[in-house]
Design a protein around this motif. Structure first.
Motif: not given
Length: 333
Positions: A72-77, A227-247
């Motif tokens: 999960i950790g590897l997939g999330a990264v 699948l858990v790591g590279v989809t749900v968790l990866a998307l969830g943990t990318s939210l700060p980057e997404l919010a900061a970059s969009l703003v």
């Protein structure tokens, strides 16, 4: 079954919200502390802010490691890095084409490429060992040294021996981009420290809820650790980057959008996986070697080629990046 799925969904949603709020609090506190200590804005954006937005990946990966779900950790990264390049840059470029500074191309981008190549090279044998983690952490030290002690570009100086931060403030230093911080520790505002502490706390709780909810939801649907790591968790943990970059894109600060992604991808690999391997070796499944590694290398290579040759990410490139991400997710599903 439906009740368990609903419970997993609520836990997942709560986790994502807490991660986002925690990351925002951490970023605000980190930026405040960096300003209090006299760290110039250009360096703070790629170091303090990028590392702060990487904190969700670190917390999720560490929680997953403690729970013995190392994949999960590897997939999330990996998933987060692919999402940062394809999803975050793609959406930001659709909002407004992103130009990038020469400093980012010359000093930061090579380390993003190096991090991806190191990860693939070290993990292709099916394991990331403690020795491999040491190599990643050494690369992180080198990256930090380049950022903090590299000679600024000529156009960063005003010819007076002083360097100006992005907000116009003068930063006194010997060419490192820093004012002497030790004497200014007393100037750190308690409010900034509070934001840091609260942010870290929310990130920990949010990471645990996200791991629990995301794992339960996909397992109920027949998903794997990868699948858990590279989809749900990866998307969830990318939210700060997404919010900061969009703003940043909306406000016309394109270089911050790109720098946030570049810095975050570097810390994801070198810091997060480097720390995880100190806890225990990470098994790298064949599916990761055969699919996820090539996708990571391809996305990184496309980003590097685009920024080096064109110096910008336009809307057409943004559409291509989003299409590539959609194709990657469809392969996993």
């Amino acid at each position: 079954m439906a009740l368990r799925t609903n419970g997993a969904g609520v836990s997942l949603l709560v986790g994502v919200v807490l991660l986002y709020v925690g990351a925002e609090s951490l970023v605000k506190g980190a930026r405040g502390v960096s300003t209090d200590l006299g760290v110039r804005a250009a360096v703070a954006g790629v170091t303090v802010v990028a590392f702060a937005t990487t904190a969700p990946e670190l917390f999720v990966a560490v929680v997953g490691q403690v729970e013995k779900t190392t994949t999960i950790g590897l997939g999330a990264v990996i998933g987060s890095n692919v999402a940062n390049i394809c999803l975050v840059l793609g959406l930001s470029a659709l909002v407004r084409p992103l130009a990038v500074s020469r400093e980012t191309v010359r000093r930061h981008l090579p380390f993003m490429a190096l991090a991806a190549v190191l990860l693939v090279g070290l993990g292709s044998d099916g394991t990331l060992s403690t020795l491999d983690g040491g190599a990643l952490l050494l690369a992180l030290v080198a990256f930090t040294a380049v950022l903090l002690h590299g000679v600024p570009d000529a156009d960063d100086a005003d010819g007076s021996g002083e360097e100006h931060a992005d907000d116009g403030a003068v930063v006194a230093d010997g060419g490192t981009g820093f004012a002497p911080p030790l004497g200014r520790l007393a100037a750190v505002a308690p409010r900034d420290l509070l934001f840091l502490v609260v942010g870290l706390g929310l990130l920990f709780v949010g990471a645990r809820r996200l791991v629990d909810g995301g794992t339960a939801a996909l397992y109920l649907l027949g998903g794997s650790d990868r699948l858990v790591g590279v989809t749900v968790l990866a998307l969830g943990t990318s939210l700060p980057e997404l919010a900061a970059s969009l703003v940043s894109a909306v406000r016309g600060h394109a270089d911050f959008s790109v720098g946030n992604v570049v810095g975050s991808n570097i810390y994801n690999v070198l810091a997060v996986l480097g720390v995880l391997t100190l806890l225990s070796p990470i098994r790298v499944p064949t599916s990761v070697v055969d699919t996820d590694f090539p996708v990571l290398l391809g996305a990184t290579a496309f980003c590097v080629l685009l920024l080096v040759t064109r110096g910008r990410v336009g809307r057409v490139a943004g559409v291509l990046l989003l299409g590539g991400y959609a194709g990657y997710v469809s392969l996993l599903v």
